[in-house]
Motif scaffolding. Structure first.
Motif, PDB file in Angstrom:
ATOM      1  N   LYS A 139      20.962  -4.285 -36.022  1.00  0.00           N
ATOM      2  CA  LYS A 139      19.838  -5.184 -36.260  1.00  0.00           C
ATOM      3  C   LYS A 139      18.629  -4.769 -35.422  1.00  0.00           C
ATOM      4  N   PRO A 140      17.443  -4.976 -35.921  1.00  0.00           N
ATOM      5  CA  PRO A 140      16.219  -4.476 -35.269  1.00  0.00           C
ATOM      6  C   PRO A 140      16.067  -4.871 -33.804  1.00  0.00           C
ATOM      7  N   LYS A 141      16.507  -6.056 -33.440  1.00  0.00           N
ATOM      8  CA  LYS A 141      16.316  -6.527 -32.069  1.00  0.00           C
ATOM      9  C   LYS A 141      17.414  -6.065 -31.116  1.00  0.00           C
ATOM     10  N   CYS A 142      18.374  -5.293 -31.607  1.00  0.00           N
ATOM     11  CA  CYS A 142      19.431  -4.786 -30.733  1.00  0.00           C
ATOM     12  C   CYS A 142      18.830  -3.817 -29.716  1.00  0.00           C
ATOM     13  N   ALA A 143      19.148  -4.022 -28.444  1.00  0.00           N
ATOM     14  CA  ALA A 143      18.601  -3.183 -27.370  1.00  0.00           C
ATOM     15  C   ALA A 143      19.576  -2.060 -27.051  1.00  0.00           C
ATOM     16  N   LEU A 144      19.157  -0.821 -27.266  1.00  0.00           N
ATOM     17  CA  LEU A 144      19.974   0.336 -26.927  1.00  0.00           C
ATOM     18  C   LEU A 144      19.613   0.833 -25.538  1.00  0.00           C
ATOM     19  N   ILE A 145      20.631   1.049 -24.704  1.00  0.00           N
ATOM     20  CA  ILE A 145      20.439   1.582 -23.355  1.00  0.00           C
ATOM     21  C   ILE A 145      21.189   2.905 -23.271  1.00  0.00           C
ATOM     22  N   ALA A 146      20.459   3.986 -23.039  1.00  0.00           N
ATOM     23  CA  ALA A 146      21.065   5.309 -22.937  1.00  0.00           C
ATOM     24  C   ALA A 146      21.157   5.718 -21.476  1.00  0.00           C
ATOM     25  N   VAL A 147      22.302   6.297 -21.105  1.00  0.00           N
ATOM     26  CA  VAL A 147      22.504   6.764 -19.730  1.00  0.00           C
ATOM     27  C   VAL A 147      23.025   8.196 -19.797  1.00  0.00           C
ATOM     28  N   ALA A 148      22.266   9.139 -19.260  1.00  0.00           N
ATOM     29  CA  ALA A 148      22.665  10.548 -19.300  1.00  0.00           C
ATOM     30  C   ALA A 148      21.929  11.297 -18.213  1.00  0.00           C
ATOM     31  N   ALA A 149      22.574  12.319 -17.632  1.00  0.00           N
ATOM     32  CA  ALA A 149      21.972  13.028 -16.506  1.00  0.00           C
ATOM     33  C   ALA A 149      22.303  14.509 -16.552  1.00  0.00           C
TER      34      ALA A 149
ATOM     35  N   ARG B  66      16.146   6.850 -32.579  1.00  0.00           N
ATOM     36  CA  ARG B  66      15.853   5.421 -32.634  1.00  0.00           C
ATOM     37  C   ARG B  66      15.267   4.972 -31.302  1.00  0.00           C
ATOM     38  N   ARG B  67      14.304   4.077 -31.365  1.00  0.00           N
ATOM     39  CA  ARG B  67      13.678   3.592 -30.140  1.00  0.00           C
ATOM     40  C   ARG B  67      14.695   2.833 -29.290  1.00  0.00           C
ATOM     41  N   HIS B  68      14.749   3.185 -28.029  1.00  0.00           N
ATOM     42  CA  HIS B  68      15.657   2.544 -27.093  1.00  0.00           C
ATOM     43  C   HIS B  68      14.911   1.521 -26.241  1.00  0.00           C
ATOM     44  N   ALA B  69      15.683   0.619 -25.643  1.00  0.00           N
ATOM     45  CA  ALA B  69      15.105  -0.335 -24.696  1.00  0.00           C
ATOM     46  C   ALA B  69      14.980   0.299 -23.322  1.00  0.00           C
ATOM     47  N   MET B  70      15.925   1.226 -23.007  1.00  0.00           N
ATOM     48  CA  MET B  70      15.908   1.826 -21.676  1.00  0.00           C
ATOM     49  C   MET B  70      16.637   3.156 -21.667  1.00  0.00           C
ATOM     50  N   LEU B  71      16.137   4.067 -20.836  1.00  0.00           N
ATOM     51  CA  LEU B  71      16.790   5.349 -20.560  1.00  0.00           C
ATOM     52  C   LEU B  71      16.984   5.454 -19.057  1.00  0.00           C
ATOM     53  N   VAL B  72      18.209   5.726 -18.634  1.00  0.00           N
ATOM     54  CA  VAL B  72      18.501   5.962 -17.221  1.00  0.00           C
ATOM     55  C   VAL B  72      18.974   7.407 -17.102  1.00  0.00           C
ATOM     56  N   THR B  73      18.282   8.189 -16.287  1.00  0.00           N
ATOM     57  CA  THR B  73      18.588   9.613 -16.189  1.00  0.00           C
ATOM     58  C   THR B  73      18.348  10.096 -14.765  1.00  0.00           C
ATOM     59  N   ASP B  74      18.299  11.411 -14.562  1.00  0.00           N
ATOM     60  CA  ASP B  74      18.045  11.947 -13.226  1.00  0.00           C
ATOM     61  C   ASP B  74      16.840  12.877 -13.238  1.00  0.00           C
ATOM     62  N   GLU B  75      16.473  13.306 -12.042  1.00  0.00           N
ATOM     63  CA  GLU B  75      15.285  14.134 -11.863  1.00  0.00           C
ATOM     64  C   GLU B  75      15.401  15.454 -12.617  1.00  0.00           C
ATOM     65  N   GLY B  76      16.594  16.057 -12.593  1.00  0.00           N
ATOM     66  CA  GLY B  76      16.796  17.331 -13.275  1.00  0.00           C
ATOM     67  C   GLY B  76      16.530  17.226 -14.761  1.00  0.00           C
ATOM     68  N   ALA B  77      17.102  16.199 -15.394  1.00  0.00           N
ATOM     69  CA  ALA B  77      16.905  16.010 -16.830  1.00  0.00           C
ATOM     70  C   ALA B  77      15.462  15.641 -17.143  1.00  0.00           C
TER      71      ALA B  77
END
Length: 339
Positions: free
Chosen positions: A296-306, A321-332
């Motif tokens: 559904k359009p309002k579903c918030a996707l959170i991606a975590v990868a480093a 697809r547009r995400h609500a948040m990306l958590v990653t590291d400096e290298g990436a």
């Protein structure tokens, strides 16, 4: 104004800026690992133990750190300045600028960047998991459904979630059973996250790959249909991202399918789907979760990868697809901005 202040400090007194950054970093790490001994802290910071001892002694003199047989812990006074010290350290390291640049690249998506490169230092992945865990609650509210995939990165997130006010949240696995490692399977991770949030969870007693007819038959079982229905109505999805070539091997795709997927230009894998560099899905290896990208359009996707090696994979998934948040590291982050 604040950016100008940090730039001025770095230009006029780089030695002072470096010392403040070091003290802020030690303070922040003690807060994350407490109680912690100097030797372990030095290893986590990749600094000489003598240097850590000197900084810790100065912090103790200023009433910010206490030391006992269990190790170093922060005082109440330190707790009050910790957020400011953490932000100061991030500004001096340039992490805030990386976050802003990535947020603009992905049209306003919230971004959190941890220092370091997980490809070179295993401890960086712990920090990425801790960052994601600390921000997860802000996307949840009582009565919502959280879907989680498996994998080593999301496993780090699950076991880093701090205890807090209990939330009436339903946590469901976003994938069926995969591979042989039980601890990184979506079922195990969903159970742990629910326990730490104080919510509830459902299990997915299914292999990850079923044909449509078999899946339809399995949905006749009330427990399985209930879990799949919750997954389809998820309010938040927490998932990892992998390189297509790595994941094809790890998920043991048949050789002919692996060759075809890579021939189509797949560079990324997320929630069982393989994507090319434009973000187009070229193959779904999971019957259970292949529709996660069409929630559904309002579903918030959170991606975590480093890790810098995952830069192209992260870029591809963020394009899909547009995400609500990306958590990653400096290298990436630096590698993505250099693509």
């Amino acid at each position: 104004m604040q950016d100008d202040y940090f730039m001025l400090m770095q230009r006029l007194a780089p030695d002072l800026a470096q010392e403040i950054e070091r003290r802020a970093l030690v303070l922040e790490r003690i807060g994350a690992l407490q109680p912690v001994g100097r030797r372990l802290l030095a290893a986590r910071l990749n600094l000489p133990e003598r240097e850590v001892r000197t900084v810790a002694s100065l912090l103790k003199e200023h009433g910010l750190v206490s030391l006992d047989a269990a190790g170093m812990t922060l005082t109440k006074e330190a707790d009050s300045i910790l957020p400011m010290a953490s932000r100061f350290s991030r500004e001096l390291k340039g992490l805030t600028k990386l976050e802003t640049a990535l947020s603009e690249r992905y049209e306003g998506v919230k971004v959190c960047v941890a220092a370091g490169n997980a490809d070179e230092d295993d401890h960086v992945l712990n920090e990425v998991g801790r960052n994601a865990a600390g921000r997860l609650r802000s996307f949840l509210q009582n009565g919502c459904t959280l879907a989680v995939t498996g994998g080593s990165t999301i496993h780090k997130v699950a076991f880093s979630i701090p205890q807090g006010t209990q939330m009436n949240v339903m946590v469901v696995p976003a994938r069926g059973g995969i591979g042989r490692s039980l601890e990184t399977q979506a079922n195990t991770i969903a159970c742990e996250i629910a326990r730490r949030l104080g919510g509830h969870h459902r299990m997915m007693h299914l292999p990850d790959r079923l044909d449509e007819q078999a899946l339809a038959e399995m949905r006749k079982m009330r427990e399985i249909d209930e879990t799949l229905s919750l997954l389809e109505r998820a309010d938040v999805v927490l998932h990892g991202i992998g390189r297509a070539d790595d994941m094809a091997q790890k998920r043991q795709l048949p050789a002919e399918i692996e060759a075809e997927v890579l021939r189509k230009g797949a560079v990324a894998e997320a929630y069982g789907c393989y994507f090319d560099q434009r973000g187009k899905m070229v193959y779904s290896a999971s019957t259970v979760s292949h529709d996660l990208g069409a929630l559904k359009p309002k579903c918030a996707l959170i991606a975590v990868a480093a890790g810098a090696r995952k830069a192209q994979a992260i870029e591809a998934v963020m394009k899909n697809r547009r995400h609500a948040m990306l958590v990653t590291d400096e290298g990436a982050a630096k590698a993505i901005l250099g693509l």
